[in-house]
Scaffold this motif. Sequence first.
Motif, PDB file in Angstrom:
ATOM      1  N   ARG A  74     -12.578 -38.203  54.688  1.00 12.20           N
ATOM      2  CA  ARG A  74     -11.192 -38.506  55.085  1.00 12.20           C
ATOM      3  C   ARG A  74     -10.336 -37.247  55.061  1.00 12.20           C
ATOM      4  O   ARG A  74      -9.468 -37.058  55.927  1.00 12.20           O
ATOM      5  CB  ARG A  74     -10.611 -39.565  54.132  1.00 12.20           C
ATOM      6  CG  ARG A  74      -9.120 -39.839  54.337  1.00 12.20           C
ATOM      7  CD  ARG A  74      -8.858 -40.442  55.714  1.00 12.20           C
ATOM      8  NE  ARG A  74      -7.441 -40.664  55.944  1.00 12.20           N
ATOM      9  CZ  ARG A  74      -6.607 -39.769  56.453  1.00 12.20           C
ATOM     10  NH1 ARG A  74      -7.053 -38.568  56.770  1.00 12.20           N
ATOM     11  NH2 ARG A  74      -5.337 -40.049  56.656  1.00 12.20           N
ATOM     12  N   LEU A  75     -10.597 -36.353  54.128  1.00 14.05           N
ATOM     13  CA  LEU A  75      -9.812 -35.123  54.031  1.00 14.05           C
ATOM     14  C   LEU A  75     -10.177 -34.114  55.116  1.00 14.05           C
ATOM     15  O   LEU A  75      -9.343 -33.310  55.532  1.00 14.05           O
ATOM     16  CB  LEU A  75     -10.017 -34.483  52.655  1.00 14.05           C
ATOM     17  CG  LEU A  75      -9.561 -35.317  51.451  1.00 14.05           C
ATOM     18  CD1 LEU A  75      -9.918 -34.605  50.153  1.00 14.05           C
ATOM     19  CD2 LEU A  75      -8.069 -35.602  51.515  1.00 14.05           C
ATOM     20  N   LEU A  76     -11.420 -34.151  55.579  1.00 13.78           N
ATOM     21  CA  LEU A  76     -11.892 -33.169  56.537  1.00 13.78           C
ATOM     22  C   LEU A  76     -11.628 -33.549  57.991  1.00 13.78           C
ATOM     23  O   LEU A  76     -11.961 -32.784  58.893  1.00 13.78           O
ATOM     24  CB  LEU A  76     -13.404 -32.932  56.339  1.00 13.78           C
ATOM     25  CG  LEU A  76     -13.803 -32.250  55.026  1.00 13.78           C
ATOM     26  CD1 LEU A  76     -15.315 -32.098  54.948  1.00 13.78           C
ATOM     27  CD2 LEU A  76     -13.133 -30.883  54.898  1.00 13.78           C
ATOM     28  N   VAL A  77     -11.064 -34.724  58.246  1.00 12.70           N
ATOM     29  CA  VAL A  77     -10.748 -35.097  59.629  1.00 12.70           C
ATOM     30  C   VAL A  77      -9.288 -34.795  59.951  1.00 12.70           C
ATOM     31  O   VAL A  77      -8.766 -35.239  60.960  1.00 12.70           O
ATOM     32  CB  VAL A  77     -11.039 -36.597  59.891  1.00 12.70           C
ATOM     33  CG1 VAL A  77     -12.510 -36.891  59.748  1.00 12.70           C
ATOM     34  CG2 VAL A  77     -10.209 -37.489  58.991  1.00 12.70           C
ATOM     35  N   ILE A  78      -8.623 -34.051  59.103  1.00 17.33           N
ATOM     36  CA  ILE A  78      -7.222 -33.672  59.316  1.00 17.33           C
ATOM     37  C   ILE A  78      -7.185 -32.323  60.027  1.00 17.33           C
ATOM     38  O   ILE A  78      -7.922 -31.397  59.678  1.00 17.33           O
ATOM     39  CB  ILE A  78      -6.468 -33.598  57.973  1.00 17.33           C
ATOM     40  CG1 ILE A  78      -6.477 -34.974  57.293  1.00 17.33           C
ATOM     41  CG2 ILE A  78      -5.035 -33.128  58.177  1.00 17.33           C
ATOM     42  CD1 ILE A  78      -5.873 -34.975  55.913  1.00 17.33           C
ATOM     43  N   GLU A  79      -6.348 -32.208  61.046  1.00 14.84           N
ATOM     44  CA  GLU A  79      -6.202 -30.950  61.768  1.00 14.84           C
ATOM     45  C   GLU A  79      -5.809 -29.831  60.803  1.00 14.84           C
ATOM     46  O   GLU A  79      -5.093 -30.069  59.834  1.00 14.84           O
ATOM     47  CB  GLU A  79      -5.113 -31.096  62.855  1.00 14.84           C
ATOM     48  CG  GLU A  79      -5.461 -32.110  63.933  1.00 14.84           C
ATOM     49  CD  GLU A  79      -6.590 -31.639  64.836  1.00 14.84           C
ATOM     50  OE1 GLU A  79      -6.896 -30.430  64.807  1.00 14.84           O
ATOM     51  OE2 GLU A  79      -7.160 -32.465  65.549  1.00 14.84           O
ATOM     52  N   PRO A  80      -6.254 -28.577  61.019  1.00 16.90           N
ATOM     53  CA  PRO A  80      -7.023 -28.092  62.181  1.00 16.90           C
ATOM     54  C   PRO A  80      -8.536 -28.202  62.008  1.00 16.90           C
ATOM     55  O   PRO A  80      -9.287 -27.652  62.801  1.00 16.90           O
ATOM     56  CB  PRO A  80      -6.608 -26.624  62.250  1.00 16.90           C
ATOM     57  CG  PRO A  80      -6.432 -26.243  60.810  1.00 16.90           C
ATOM     58  CD  PRO A  80      -5.858 -27.464  60.131  1.00 16.90           C
TER      59      PRO A  80
END
Length: 298
Positions: A74-80
């Motif tokens: 969930r944390l790693l699908v945040i831009e960029p």
Amino acid sequence: ETVSAQDIIILKALGLVDARSGWNVWLGIFFISLLETVAFSRLVHRFNKAEPEFGNNIMLVLVVLLLGATAVARLLVIEPLSAYVIPVAALGMIVTVILNARSALLMVTLVSINIGLLTDLDMRYALVSLIVGSLALFLVSRVTKRATLLAVGLATMILAAFTIFAVELFAEATTGEALRTSLWGLANGFLVGVLAIALLMVLETLFNLTTPLRLLELADPAHPLLKKLMQVAPGTYNHSIQMGNLAEAAAEAIGANTLLARVGAYYHDIGKTVRPEYFVENQIYVENPHERLSPSLS
């Protein structure tokens, strides 16, 4: 000024609104993860109920990995950042070492599904995670050294980059765009190698897991304790090696853990290093000290 539902959909498509923000997303993830945990625990228990190493301790480790991986994803699908960088293959490698490839494949499949959910059902990311994670776990099915995990991580870099490139081409990206996007695969493979080694060591310590890698390290003749046994009690050392061979053969005959039996035999007389001369196998060209002792003291 109000915004219609259709406007929201358009904004999300343009990337002007984060489609994965808000408490409802976390609540949905929680419920889905809860259902997955129940299904996963039941299936893993059915797969491994005949395995002597399987127990509540390993089940707890697997559930922690499943929930923890979903939270990190969930944390790693945040831009960029890109969801392509999520190191799902590390989970497959760890579970393969701890338990077996079948349970690892189930773990990789569930986490890949979660990645698809977290990316607004963009199945490109789920497909890459599933393919790379499935192939990587079979590369460690016969791992004998921790350094091999790092080598598998390097192989995963190439595998992930190629898979991302192929998926992007299938999604009608240009060759240049697909090549640029595939660079996330290099970061993915690097994280896989590092996390697999680090997490495995942490889990072994926190949960006192007896993994094959840990046993192979204990079976290494260069292990300090075995070297001490060989130096101060060579007779006991040779006896222990012979016992290891016998124990391994017996364990193989009855379907037990051969590696665990062999390593246990190597260390079963380690206490004789305290006074090695008092044991007959070490009394070569040495006077038997028991001759000077009373029977009761001896």
